[in-house]
Design a protein around this motif. Sequence first.
Motif, PDB file in Angstrom:
ATOM      1  N   SER A   1      -2.680  -6.061   0.904  1.00 29.56           N
ATOM      2  CA  SER A   1      -3.360  -4.763   0.822  1.00 29.56           C
ATOM      3  C   SER A   1      -4.697  -4.751   1.563  1.00 29.56           C
ATOM      4  CB  SER A   1      -3.562  -4.366  -0.643  1.00 29.56           C
ATOM      5  OG  SER A   1      -4.293  -5.361  -1.341  1.00 29.56           O
TER       6      SER A   1
ATOM      7  N   VAL B   1       0.865  -1.188   0.000  1.00 30.86           N
ATOM      8  CA  VAL B   1       0.000   0.000   0.000  1.00 30.86           C
ATOM      9  C   VAL B   1       0.893   1.226   0.000  1.00 30.86           C
ATOM     10  CG1 VAL B   1      -1.842  -1.193   1.269  1.00 30.86           C
ATOM     11  CG2 VAL B   1      -0.146   0.161   2.521  1.00 30.86           C
TER      12      VAL B   1
ATOM     13  N   GLU C   1      -7.346   7.679   0.018  1.00 31.16           N
ATOM     14  CA  GLU C   1      -8.577   7.171  -0.592  1.00 31.16           C
ATOM     15  C   GLU C   1      -9.472   6.514   0.454  1.00 31.16           C
ATOM     16  OE1 GLU C   1      -9.870   3.656  -3.694  1.00 31.16           O
ATOM     17  OE2 GLU C   1      -7.929   4.645  -3.973  1.00 31.16           O
ATOM     18  N   TRP C   2      -8.876   5.726   1.359  1.00 27.02           N
ATOM     19  CA  TRP C   2      -9.664   5.007   2.367  1.00 27.02           C
ATOM     20  C   TRP C   2     -10.315   5.959   3.369  1.00 27.02           C
ATOM     21  CZ3 TRP C   2      -5.065   1.193   3.454  1.00 27.02           C
ATOM     22  CH2 TRP C   2      -4.937   0.318   2.351  1.00 27.02           C
TER      23      TRP C   2
ATOM     24  N   ASP D   1      -3.368   5.259  -1.082  1.00 20.19           N
ATOM     25  CA  ASP D   1      -4.382   4.343  -0.562  1.00 20.19           C
ATOM     26  C   ASP D   1      -4.976   4.881   0.732  1.00 20.19           C
ATOM     27  OD1 ASP D   1      -4.100   2.345  -2.584  1.00 20.19           O
ATOM     28  OD2 ASP D   1      -2.254   1.675  -1.618  1.00 20.19           O
TER      29      ASP D   1
ATOM     30  N   LYS E   1      -5.491  -2.644   4.915  1.00 25.91           N
ATOM     31  CA  LYS E   1      -6.620  -1.712   4.921  1.00 25.91           C
ATOM     32  C   LYS E   1      -7.492  -1.939   6.148  1.00 25.91           C
ATOM     33  CE  LYS E   1     -10.669  -0.265   2.223  1.00 25.91           C
ATOM     34  NZ  LYS E   1     -11.427  -0.470   0.971  1.00 25.91           N
TER      35      LYS E   1
END
Length: 396
Positions: free
Chosen positions: A381, A344, A351-352, A348, A385
């Motif tokens: 990933s 990641v 975005e999360w 990322d 997350k």
Amino acid sequence: MTSEFGTAPSRKVVCQLEDAGYEAVFVGGAVRDHLLGKEASDFDIATSATPEEVKQVFTHTIDVGLAHGTVLVILDDEPIEVTTYRTESTYTDHRRPDEVKFVRSLKEDLQRRDFTMNALALTLTGDLIDLFDGIKDLQNRQIRAVGNAADRFHEDALRMIRAVRFAAVLGFAIEEHTLQAIEENAASVVHVSVERIKVEMDKLWKGVDSGKALAMIVNTRLAEHLPLFPDDARLLSKCAPYSTAEQGWSALMLAGHFSAGEIAKAYKLSNREKDFLSNVQDALDNRQSSRFTVDDYYRFTLDVLIATEKIWQALHPSEHGIHFEEMKQMQDSLPIRSKADLLVDGKDLMEWTSQRGGRWVGEWMQKIEYAVLHQICPNDSEKIKEWFLNEYEHQE
């Protein structure tokens, strides 16, 4: 001459010089190594032809040291050094001759060389020219100066360091009178440039008998006149042999309680070498309190860890050390070797969370790096997350 000695282009150079009416022979370290059964390289050629005459024989030459009689001949895409027979006058500065005179006599050329084992010459037909009992010295495994040793060292003080370096690399002894001349002339090594000393030391560290050679540096009092050398050099011998020059410089640093910066400045080490020494110092600080941790295996290269462990074991001979193979296995088993291995990145995270970038991205990437390294979270990933969002929400 047997086909085993010399490359095809270098033999062709000798042949063409002879066809042009000049003497030409192989000289120097390549001849010595060949006689010792070692793989020879850098096939240097000495000739009775002057530099201008050499340039007339060959179509492609480069002037690399005309003042000292050296011309680089390019033949079949191979560079070959060709040097005119020469004699040298006095050496006022103990480093370079005040005057170089080209001669037609091979004997005059060979008698100016440093050690008998380096004053051997080999003809194209395989005849060995040995005017100073160099073969006998090779058989006796000893390093002996050509002629008067004091004169040779007065001409170029670096030869004293070279004698010790050859003792380390070849595992030879230094002949009695030559060794005595080193002791009597050790102080003149201060006239030698640091760059030249470093080149010799880099080779000395990797010698098969570097421990004995380092003791020789102390016993001849050369150590007192080097740019920086520990008062107590026992650690250096305990750490020998060294597989890399960096290991040697690291041991020198720690034996003398010097800093990486002091060693780098004294011997003009590169920034890469200085960084290596700094890392060894940091790794040894960690190793003094415990075995290497996951963080150590992640932060330091294997070369740094091996150099550090060699020194630690020399300092703690009665304690159980870490085998180098174990260190390699530990490093190979790490889930990641650098932050670039993470699956990641900062985009990322933004975005999360639907958040704009900022310092928080770097801080969280460090936390993710730590979590993956310590196997709190796998390097996947989706798993990262999930772990990140859980931690991020709890922090919020």
